[in-house]
Design a protein around this motif. Structure first.
Motif, PDB file in Angstrom:
ATOM      1  N   VAL A 120       0.844  -1.181   0.000  1.00  0.00           N
ATOM      2  CA  VAL A 120       0.000   0.000   0.000  1.00  0.00           C
ATOM      3  C   VAL A 120       0.887   1.241   0.000  1.00  0.00           C
ATOM      4  CG1 VAL A 120      -0.154   0.070   2.525  1.00  0.00           C
ATOM      5  CG2 VAL A 120      -1.980   1.087   1.155  1.00  0.00           C
ATOM      6  N   GLN A 121       0.387   2.307  -0.557  1.00  0.00           N
ATOM      7  CA  GLN A 121       1.144   3.563  -0.542  1.00  0.00           C
ATOM      8  C   GLN A 121       1.010   4.246   0.808  1.00  0.00           C
ATOM      9  OE1 GLN A 121      -0.256   5.897  -3.894  1.00  0.00           O
ATOM     10  NE2 GLN A 121       1.406   5.123  -5.169  1.00  0.00           N
ATOM     11  N   ALA A 122       1.992   5.053   1.135  1.00  0.00           N
ATOM     12  CA  ALA A 122       1.937   5.819   2.378  1.00  0.00           C
ATOM     13  C   ALA A 122       0.648   6.636   2.422  1.00  0.00           C
ATOM     14  CB  ALA A 122       3.152   6.734   2.478  1.00  0.00           C
ATOM     15  N   GLY A 123       0.028   6.639   3.599  1.00  0.00           N
ATOM     16  CA  GLY A 123      -1.244   7.317   3.767  1.00  0.00           C
ATOM     17  C   GLY A 123      -2.447   6.423   3.542  1.00  0.00           C
ATOM     18  N   GLY A 124      -2.204   5.243   3.017  1.00  0.00           N
ATOM     19  CA  GLY A 124      -3.285   4.313   2.737  1.00  0.00           C
ATOM     20  C   GLY A 124      -3.676   3.486   3.945  1.00  0.00           C
ATOM     21  N   SER A 125      -4.570   2.528   3.707  1.00  0.00           N
ATOM     22  CA  SER A 125      -5.118   1.711   4.787  1.00  0.00           C
ATOM     23  C   SER A 125      -5.093   0.228   4.416  1.00  0.00           C
ATOM     24  CB  SER A 125      -6.566   2.110   5.079  1.00  0.00           C
ATOM     25  OG  SER A 125      -6.663   3.446   5.509  1.00  0.00           O
ATOM     26  N   LEU A 126      -5.019  -0.586   5.438  1.00  0.00           N
ATOM     27  CA  LEU A 126      -5.154  -2.032   5.306  1.00  0.00           C
ATOM     28  C   LEU A 126      -5.874  -2.545   6.536  1.00  0.00           C
ATOM     29  CD1 LEU A 126      -1.644  -3.309   4.090  1.00  0.00           C
ATOM     30  CD2 LEU A 126      -3.778  -3.386   2.789  1.00  0.00           C
ATOM     31  N   ARG A 127      -6.577  -3.657   6.386  1.00  0.00           N
ATOM     32  CA  ARG A 127      -7.169  -4.319   7.542  1.00  0.00           C
ATOM     33  C   ARG A 127      -6.670  -5.745   7.593  1.00  0.00           C
ATOM     34  NH1 ARG A 127     -13.372  -5.744   9.399  1.00  0.00           N
ATOM     35  NH2 ARG A 127     -13.177  -7.332   7.751  1.00  0.00           N
ATOM     36  N   LEU A 128      -6.026  -6.071   8.688  1.00  0.00           N
ATOM     37  CA  LEU A 128      -5.555  -7.423   8.922  1.00  0.00           C
ATOM     38  C   LEU A 128      -6.607  -8.187   9.706  1.00  0.00           C
ATOM     39  CD1 LEU A 128      -1.840  -6.766   9.962  1.00  0.00           C
ATOM     40  CD2 LEU A 128      -2.825  -6.969   7.667  1.00  0.00           C
ATOM     41  N   SER A 129      -6.716  -9.468   9.396  1.00  0.00           N
ATOM     42  CA  SER A 129      -7.624 -10.351  10.126  1.00  0.00           C
ATOM     43  C   SER A 129      -6.837 -11.535  10.672  1.00  0.00           C
ATOM     44  CB  SER A 129      -8.730 -10.869   9.206  1.00  0.00           C
ATOM     45  OG  SER A 129      -9.513  -9.819   8.690  1.00  0.00           O
TER      46      SER A 129
ATOM     47  N   ASN B 177     -14.620 -15.714  16.192  1.00  0.00           N
ATOM     48  CA  ASN B 177     -13.268 -16.046  16.671  1.00  0.00           C
ATOM     49  C   ASN B 177     -12.201 -15.344  15.843  1.00  0.00           C
ATOM     50  OD1 ASN B 177     -13.944 -17.714  18.859  1.00  0.00           O
ATOM     51  ND2 ASN B 177     -14.170 -19.492  17.524  1.00  0.00           N
ATOM     52  N   THR B 178     -12.432 -14.080  15.586  1.00  0.00           N
ATOM     53  CA  THR B 178     -11.542 -13.311  14.720  1.00  0.00           C
ATOM     54  C   THR B 178     -11.178 -11.989  15.377  1.00  0.00           C
ATOM     55  OG1 THR B 178     -12.488 -14.318  12.737  1.00  0.00           O
ATOM     56  CG2 THR B 178     -11.266 -12.273  12.441  1.00  0.00           C
ATOM     57  N   VAL B 179      -9.919 -11.625  15.252  1.00  0.00           N
ATOM     58  CA  VAL B 179      -9.454 -10.313  15.706  1.00  0.00           C
ATOM     59  C   VAL B 179      -8.958  -9.547  14.485  1.00  0.00           C
ATOM     60  CG1 VAL B 179      -7.100 -11.097  16.207  1.00  0.00           C
ATOM     61  CG2 VAL B 179      -8.006  -9.109  17.379  1.00  0.00           C
ATOM     62  N   TYR B 180      -9.166  -8.244  14.514  1.00  0.00           N
ATOM     63  CA  TYR B 180      -8.833  -7.399  13.375  1.00  0.00           C
ATOM     64  C   TYR B 180      -7.848  -6.308  13.794  1.00  0.00           C
ATOM     65  CZ  TYR B 180     -13.200  -9.488  11.735  1.00  0.00           C
ATOM     66  OH  TYR B 180     -14.197 -10.371  11.385  1.00  0.00           O
TER      67      TYR B 180
ATOM     68  N   GLU C 108       7.535   3.307   7.750  1.00  0.00           N
ATOM     69  CA  GLU C 108       8.104   2.629   8.925  1.00  0.00           C
ATOM     70  C   GLU C 108       7.166   1.577   9.523  1.00  0.00           C
ATOM     71  OE1 GLU C 108       7.831   5.938   8.385  1.00  0.00           O
ATOM     72  OE2 GLU C 108       7.374   7.020  10.255  1.00  0.00           O
ATOM     73  N   ASP C 109       5.949   1.482   8.999  1.00  0.00           N
ATOM     74  CA  ASP C 109       5.043   0.410   9.418  1.00  0.00           C
ATOM     75  C   ASP C 109       5.315  -0.889   8.651  1.00  0.00           C
ATOM     76  OD1 ASP C 109       2.439   2.867   9.561  1.00  0.00           O
ATOM     77  OD2 ASP C 109       3.500   1.977  11.266  1.00  0.00           O
ATOM     78  N   THR C 110       6.184  -0.824   7.680  1.00  0.00           N
ATOM     79  CA  THR C 110       6.527  -2.006   6.901  1.00  0.00           C
ATOM     80  C   THR C 110       7.128  -3.085   7.787  1.00  0.00           C
ATOM     81  OG1 THR C 110       6.862  -0.785   4.848  1.00  0.00           O
ATOM     82  CG2 THR C 110       7.998  -2.902   5.055  1.00  0.00           C
ATOM     83  N   ALA C 111       6.536  -4.277   7.742  1.00  0.00           N
ATOM     84  CA  ALA C 111       6.991  -5.384   8.598  1.00  0.00           C
ATOM     85  C   ALA C 111       6.137  -6.612   8.304  1.00  0.00           C
ATOM     86  CB  ALA C 111       6.863  -5.025  10.081  1.00  0.00           C
ATOM     87  N   VAL C 112       6.549  -7.718   8.869  1.00  0.00           N
ATOM     88  CA  VAL C 112       5.669  -8.888   8.927  1.00  0.00           C
ATOM     89  C   VAL C 112       4.859  -8.753  10.205  1.00  0.00           C
ATOM     90  CG1 VAL C 112       5.524 -11.396   9.088  1.00  0.00           C
ATOM     91  CG2 VAL C 112       7.296 -10.333   7.665  1.00  0.00           C
ATOM     92  N   TYR C 113       3.552  -8.837  10.068  1.00  0.00           N
ATOM     93  CA  TYR C 113       2.653  -8.680  11.205  1.00  0.00           C
ATOM     94  C   TYR C 113       2.180 -10.064  11.661  1.00  0.00           C
ATOM     95  CZ  TYR C 113       2.507  -3.645  10.760  1.00  0.00           C
ATOM     96  OH  TYR C 113       2.853  -2.315  10.754  1.00  0.00           O
ATOM     97  N   TYR C 114       2.277 -10.282  12.963  1.00  0.00           N
ATOM     98  CA  TYR C 114       1.912 -11.560  13.561  1.00  0.00           C
ATOM     99  C   TYR C 114       0.749 -11.388  14.528  1.00  0.00           C
ATOM    100  CZ  TYR C 114       6.476 -13.173  11.925  1.00  0.00           C
ATOM    101  OH  TYR C 114       7.569 -13.511  11.154  1.00  0.00           O
ATOM    102  N   CYS C 115      -0.173 -12.295  14.449  1.00  0.00           N
ATOM    103  CA  CYS C 115      -1.260 -12.395  15.413  1.00  0.00           C
ATOM    104  C   CYS C 115      -0.813 -13.318  16.532  1.00  0.00           C
ATOM    105  CB  CYS C 115      -2.490 -12.945  14.713  1.00  0.00           C
ATOM    106  SG  CYS C 115      -3.880 -13.305  15.777  1.00  0.00           S
ATOM    107  N   ALA C 116      -1.200 -13.007  17.759  1.00  0.00           N
ATOM    108  CA  ALA C 116      -0.801 -13.827  18.900  1.00  0.00           C
ATOM    109  C   ALA C 116      -1.949 -13.960  19.879  1.00  0.00           C
ATOM    110  CB  ALA C 116       0.411 -13.214  19.591  1.00  0.00           C
TER     111      ALA C 116
END
Length: 121
Positions: free
Chosen positions: A12-21, A77-80, A89-97
């Motif tokens: 995504v470009q800077a300023g954009g949005s994403l939703r992780l599930s 049973n889902t978290v978002y 600087e938000d670039t990373a691998v995101y992990y759910c725990a």
């Protein structure tokens, strides 16, 4: 046992949005809280946000406050993790725990496989 499966990452470009599930299955009642962590290349895994079982106590690291929102749907049973105003600087691998409430990875017994988020400038 608990299984956690993340989805929703991408480019995504800077300023954009994403939703992780993060979809949980198995003995989900054993998890008091669920959280999101992230790990950038050559950096340690860091806490992003967490939420307790009824969604009443969300907690965020300072760098994402006002931009990210964690929520959960216990019926699914889902978290978002809604991520707005994304920065490179938000670039990373995101992990759910899943596990106990807190900011330390050691408090969480269950982990997903991770989903990549790349924010371009």
């Amino acid at each position: 046992q608990v299984q956690l499966v993340e989805s929703g990452g991408g480019l995504v470009q800077a300023g954009g949005s994403l939703r992780l599930s993060c979809a949980a299955s198995g003995r989900t009642s054993s998890m008091y809280a669920m959280g999101w962590f992230r790990q950038a290349p050559e950096k340690e895994r860091e806490f992003v946000a967490s939420i307790n079982w009824n969604g009443a106590v969300p907690y965020y690291t300072d760098s994402v406050k006002g931009r990210f929102t964690i929520s959960r749907d216990n019926a699914k049973n889902t978290v978002y993790l809604q991520m707005n105003s994304l920065k490179p600087e938000d670039t990373a691998v995101y992990y759910c725990a899943g596990g106990n409430m807190g900011t330390s990875p050691s408090l969480y017994a269950y982990w997903g496989q991770g989903t990549q988020v790349i924010v371009s400038s």
